[in-house]
Enzyme design. Structure first.
Site, mmCIF file in Angstrom:
data_model
loop_
_atom_site.group_PDB
_atom_site.id
_atom_site.type_symbol
_atom_site.label_atom_id
_atom_site.label_comp_id
_atom_site.label_asym_id
_atom_site.label_seq_id
_atom_site.Cartn_x
_atom_site.Cartn_y
_atom_site.Cartn_z
ATOM 1 N N LYS A 1 0.879 -1.259 -0.063
ATOM 2 C CA LYS A 1 0.034 0.079 -0.342
ATOM 3 C C LYS A 1 1.189 1.158 -0.267
ATOM 4 O O LYS A 1 0.622 2.134 -1.066
ATOM 5 C CB LYS A 1 -0.618 -0.229 1.133
ATOM 6 C CG LYS A 1 -1.926 1.006 1.091
ATOM 7 C CD LYS A 1 -3.052 1.042 1.876
ATOM 8 C CE LYS A 1 -3.428 1.779 2.885
ATOM 9 N NZ LYS A 1 -4.559 1.612 4.037
ATOM 10 N N GLU B 1 10.624 -4.601 4.190
ATOM 11 C CA GLU B 1 11.413 -6.100 4.103
ATOM 12 C C GLU B 1 10.711 -6.022 1.966
ATOM 13 O O GLU B 1 11.815 -6.525 1.617
ATOM 14 C CB GLU B 1 10.679 -6.763 4.751
ATOM 15 C CG GLU B 1 10.928 -6.859 5.797
ATOM 16 C CD GLU B 1 10.068 -6.171 7.426
ATOM 17 O OE1 GLU B 1 9.645 -4.680 6.065
ATOM 18 O OE2 GLU B 1 9.746 -6.107 7.816
ATOM 19 N N GLY C 1 -4.504 -3.454 4.962
ATOM 20 C CA GLY C 1 -3.924 -4.199 4.420
ATOM 21 C C GLY C 1 -4.347 -5.521 4.649
ATOM 22 O O GLY C 1 -4.802 -5.825 3.926
ATOM 23 N N ARG C 2 -4.708 -5.788 5.921
ATOM 24 C CA ARG C 2 -5.941 -6.612 6.525
ATOM 25 C C ARG C 2 -6.896 -6.878 5.941
ATOM 26 O O ARG C 2 -7.547 -7.968 6.386
ATOM 27 C CB ARG C 2 -4.659 -6.763 7.653
ATOM 28 C CG ARG C 2 -6.236 -5.789 8.764
ATOM 29 C CD ARG C 2 -5.163 -6.214 10.265
ATOM 30 N NE ARG C 2 -5.816 -5.102 10.704
ATOM 31 C CZ ARG C 2 -5.072 -4.307 10.962
ATOM 32 N NH1 ARG C 2 -4.198 -3.638 10.942
ATOM 33 N NH2 ARG C 2 -5.803 -3.105 11.840
ATOM 34 N N GLU D 1 -3.496 -8.437 15.164
ATOM 35 C CA GLU D 1 -3.607 -6.614 14.503
ATOM 36 C C GLU D 1 -4.583 -5.283 15.605
ATOM 37 O O GLU D 1 -4.583 -4.597 14.888
ATOM 38 C CB GLU D 1 -2.435 -6.475 12.878
ATOM 39 C CG GLU D 1 -1.673 -5.517 12.846
ATOM 40 C CD GLU D 1 -1.447 -5.474 11.752
ATOM 41 O OE1 GLU D 1 0.248 -6.052 11.532
ATOM 42 O OE2 GLU D 1 -1.736 -4.813 10.793
ATOM 43 N N HIS E 1 -1.441 -34.290 16.808
ATOM 44 C CA HIS E 1 -0.015 -34.836 17.208
ATOM 45 C C HIS E 1 1.220 -33.427 17.410
ATOM 46 O O HIS E 1 2.413 -34.376 17.485
ATOM 47 C CB HIS E 1 0.361 -35.962 15.310
ATOM 48 C CG HIS E 1 -0.291 -36.641 15.301
ATOM 49 N ND1 HIS E 1 -0.478 -38.044 16.117
ATOM 50 C CD2 HIS E 1 -1.574 -36.859 14.084
ATOM 51 C CE1 HIS E 1 -2.182 -38.777 15.686
ATOM 52 N NE2 HIS E 1 -2.557 -38.357 15.252
ATOM 53 N N LYS F 1 10.306 -0.862 13.451
ATOM 54 C CA LYS F 1 11.049 -0.220 12.533
ATOM 55 C C LYS F 1 11.427 0.436 13.117
ATOM 56 O O LYS F 1 12.422 0.852 11.723
ATOM 57 C CB LYS F 1 9.296 0.181 12.167
ATOM 58 C CG LYS F 1 8.064 -0.883 10.716
ATOM 59 C CD LYS F 1 7.682 -0.441 10.173
ATOM 60 C CE LYS F 1 6.308 -2.006 9.780
ATOM 61 N NZ LYS F 1 5.169 -0.354 9.197
HETATM 62 O O1 F6P Z 1 2.597 -5.018 10.193
HETATM 63 C C1 F6P Z 1 2.072 -3.401 9.340
HETATM 64 C C2 F6P Z 1 1.033 -3.620 8.367
HETATM 65 O O2 F6P Z 1 1.246 -1.858 8.088
HETATM 66 C C3 F6P Z 1 0.195 -4.143 8.123
HETATM 67 O O3 F6P Z 1 -0.817 -3.622 8.639
HETATM 68 C C4 F6P Z 1 0.477 -3.845 6.439
HETATM 69 O O4 F6P Z 1 -0.454 -5.461 5.951
HETATM 70 C C5 F6P Z 1 1.706 -3.992 6.307
HETATM 71 O O5 F6P Z 1 2.284 -3.023 7.175
HETATM 72 C C6 F6P Z 1 2.107 -3.436 4.563
HETATM 73 O O6 F6P Z 1 2.564 -2.330 4.570
HETATM 74 P P1 F6P Z 1 2.372 -2.046 3.199
HETATM 75 O O7 F6P Z 1 1.466 -2.710 2.251
HETATM 76 O O8 F6P Z 1 2.566 -0.635 2.842
HETATM 77 O O9 F6P Z 1 3.422 -2.522 2.094
#
Ligand code: F6P
Length: 540
Positions: free
Chosen positions: A197, A203, A257-258, A343, A374, A502
C-alpha cells in the site's frame, strides 16, 4: 432503550455478565448437553452453506441474553452502520474502513466506480497473462496484510495449481526466502507482483529490488517493465521503481492492509484462479456483508462469534485461542487470523485513548488438523489452562482420495467431543478394568488418564470450500474481529504497535554497520558486537 449514559450501560452489562458467570461457573458442558437435547439447535446458526455451531461453549440461553445486552450497550448496531456508511471508524488515522465496498459490485457507495474500474483493469490483465502464456510463474512480493490473505486464498482455492501458472509468495527480508522463491524459475517466464500500500515497507522493497536485480541480470534492464506489476496506493513510487502505469493497480487509503485481499492485492490469486473465480470470492464475502449488515444481533453469525469470543476471553479469562482448520487447503488460516485479530485488537487503549481496563485480543495460534493433534493437542486436553478452539472444515472433499475426507471430519468431531466431554475417573477406571489392568496399576495410572473436559470449542462447517464459501468465511472473521473491537471499545483498524520496532531497526542497522554503541542498552550492544565480530572473522 435505558436512559442511563452509554458508559454506565456498558459497565452494567459487563457486571451482569460477571455475576452470571458466578452462577453458572460450576456447570459442566456435559451436564448442559445432557439437560437439553435441543442444545445444538438452540446454539447453532446456518446461513448460505455455512453452519456456526457454538453449542460446545460454556453458555446458556441466559448467557446469550447478557451478551446481547452487552452488544447493545456497546452500540454494535451503530458501529455496524458507521462501518458500512463509510464513517471515519479509524479515527486515529482519520480514515474510513470501506473494505465491504470492494466486494459490493452493485454499490453506489464512496469509491465504488474506482473499485469497478480496477476490477475491469484486473480482468484485462489476467486475461492477457493467461491467454498469452507468457508467464508460468508469479512471485507475489508483500508482507503482512499485503500477502497473508492472497497466500491463503491461493492455497485454499488453487491447491494443485492446475492452471499452468505457479504462484510463490515472498515476504521475509531474510535472503534465504528470496533464494527459495526464485529457485528453479525461468526469468523469461516469471512475473513479480509487488503488493504494498505504501510502497515503502522495508522488507517488501528489499525483496522487490533483489527481484529487479535478478531480472536485469538474466534478461537486461529493458525487461524490468514487462516482468513487474504493482498494487499500491503510492503509484508514483511504483512508477519510479520502473513499473509502467498499465501494470500499476490502485489501492485506496480506506482499505486497510489486512482487509485488502478483495482489492487488486489479490491479483496473483486472480492470475492463478481466473478473474471469474476471484469475483465469486468477492460475492461470498458480499453475501456475508449483507447478512452482517441486516440480520438482528441474535441471529447474526459474526456477532454471535464475537460474543462467544468475548465471553471466553473476558469473562472466563481464557487468554489464548486455537484455530484448527480440518482442511489442509486452509493451512495458512491461522497465520491470516493471527494478523487479522491480533493486529486489529491487540490494543490497550480505547478509541478515545483511555486504558481499556480489560483483556482484549487473545493470543491466536493454530495448525491444520490432524497434524495439530499430534503436536499440541495434549495441552488442549490436559493442560491446566483451557484454550478455546475454533474448528473449521468443509463437508465436501477437496482434491485427492475422497475416502479420506470422512476420516478427517471424524477426527474433528471426535476432538471437539473429547474436549467437551472429557473422561472422568469412573470412566477411566472402567476402561482400564476392561483392558484387564491390575488394581494397583489402575490406581497408579488413573490421574494420567482422566480428562477434565468442559473445554469450549466452536465449529464452523462449510458445505464446500469453493471461492464463494471461502469469501464468506473470511468476511465472517473480519466482521467478528470488528464486533469484538467494538465490544472492547478499541479501534480495530489502526496498528501503531508495529511502528516502534520499525523505527528502531534503522538505528540497529547502523549499529551492525559499525556505528557507536552509545544510546543502546547493553543487551542490544552486546549482541551487535558479537554479530560484528563473527562477520569480521568470516571476512578475514
Ligand atoms: O505490519 C504493519 C503493516 O502496516 C500491516 O498492517 C500491513 O499489512 C503491512 O505492514 C504491509 O504494509 P504495506 O502494504 O504498506 O507494504
Amino acid at each position: 432503550m435505558s436512559s442511563l449514559p452509554a458508559s454506565r450501560r456498558l459497565d452494567t452489562a459487563w457486571r451482569s455478565l460477571e455475576r452470571h458467570r458466578a452462577r453458572i461457573a460450576h456447570v459442566h458442558l456435559r451436564a448442559l448437553f445432557a439437560a437439553d437435547p435441543k442444545r445444538f439447535a438452540r446454539f447453532s446458526l446456518a446461513h448460505d452453506g455455512i453452519v456456526l455451531d457454538y453449542s460446545k461453549n460454556r453458555i446458556t440461553a441466559e448467557t446469550v441474553k447478557h451478551l446481547l445486552a452487552l452488544a447493545r450497550a456497546a452500540d454494535v448496531e451503530g458501529w455496524r452502520r458507521r462501518l458500512f456508511d463509510g464513517a471515519l471508524v479509524n479515527a486515529s488515522e482519520g480514515r474510513a474502513a470501506l473494505h465491504p465496498a470492494l466486494r459490493d459490485r452493485t454499490s453506489r457507495s464512496k469509491g465504488a466506480s474506482a473499485v469497478r474500474a480496477t476490477l475491469a483493469k484486473m480482468r484485462d490483465f489476467v486475461a492477457d497473462v493467461r491467454s498469452g502464456k507468457r508467464f508460468r510463474h508469479v512471485v507475489h512480493i508483500g508482507i503482512g496484510g499485503s500477502l497473508l490473505g492472497p497466500e491463503l486464498a491461493c492455497e485454499a482455492l488453487a491447491p494443485l495449481g492446475e492452471t499452468g501458472i505457479e504462484v510463490r509468495f515472498l515476504s521475509n527480508v531474510d535472503g534465504t526466502d528470496f533464494a527459495r522463491a526464485i529457485r528453479g524459475l525461468d526469468a523469461a517466464h516469471t512475473l513479480f507482483v509487488v503488493v504494498s500500500k505504501t510502497f515503502a515497507t522495508a522488507e517488501t522493497l528489499a525483496n522487490a529490488h533483489a527481484a529487479r536485480d535478478w531480472i536485469a541480470a538474466k534478461l537486461g534492464e529493458s525487461a524490468i517493465a514487462r516482468h513487474f506489476a504493482a498494487v499500491t496506493a503510492a503509484r508514483a513510487r511504483a512508477e519510479a521503481f520502473g513499473i509502467p502505469p498499465r501494470s500499476v493497480f490502485e489501492l485506496w487509503d480506506w482499505v486497510g492492509g489486512r482487509f485488502s485481499l478483495w482489492s487488486a492485492a489479490g491479483l496473483s490469486c486472480a492470475l492463478v484462479l481466473g478473474q471469474d473465480r476471484f469475483e465469486e470470492m468477492l460475492d461470498g464475502a458480499h453475501a456475508l456483508d449483507t447478512h452482517f449488515r441486516t440480520a438482528p444481533l441474535g441471529k447474526n453469525l459474526p456477532v454471535l462469534l464475537a460474543l462467544v469470543g468475548v465471553w471466553n476471553a473476558n469473562i472466563l479469562g481464557f487468554r489464548a485461542r486455537a484455530v484448527i482448520p480440518y482442511d489442509s487447503r486452509l493451512k495458512r488460516l491461522p497465520a491470516y487470523l493471527q494478523q487479522l485479530e491480533m493486529e486489529s485488537n491487540g490494543k490497550s487503549v480505547t478509541r478515545e485513548g483511555r486504558p481499556v481496563g480489560r483483556a482484549t485480543s487473545p493470543v491466536v495460534f493454530g495448525e491444520s488438523g490432524t497434524d495439530a493433534q499430534h503436536a499440541f493437542f495434549q495441552l488442549l486436553h490436559q493442560g491446566p489452562h483451557p484454550v478455546p478452539v475454533d474448528f473449521i472444515a468443509a463437508a465436501e472433499p477437496g482434491p485427492g482420495p475422497e475416502a479420506q475426507r470422512p476420516i478427517l471430519l471424524a477426527n474433528m468431531l471426535a476432538q471437539s467431543e473429547a474436549l467437551m466431554r472429557g473422561r472422568d475417573a469412573a470412566e477411566a477406571r472402567a476402561e482400564m478394568q476392561k483392558q484387564g489392568l491390575a488394581a494397583a496399576e489402575i490406581r497408579r495410572l488413573l490421574p494420567h488418564r482422566v480428562f477434565a473436559g468442559n473445554r469450549p470449542s466452536t465449529t464452523i462447517l462449510l458445505r464446500r470450500l469453493d471461492p464463494f464459501h471461502f469469501g464468506l468465511l473470511l468476511a465472517l472473521y473480519e466482521h467478528k474481529t470488528f464486533v469484538e473491537g467494538v465490544l472492547w471499545g478499541v479501534n480495530s483498524f489502526d496498528q501503531w504497535g508495529v511502528e516502534l520496532g520499525k523505527q528502531l531497526a534503522d538505528g540497529t542497522a547502523r549499529l551492525l554497520k559499525g556505528d557507536k554503541m552509545e544510546g543502546h542498552d547493553s543487551s542490544t550492544a552486546g549482541l551487535a558486537r558479537q554479530i560484528r565480530a563473527w562477520a569480521a572473522a568470516r571476512r578475514s
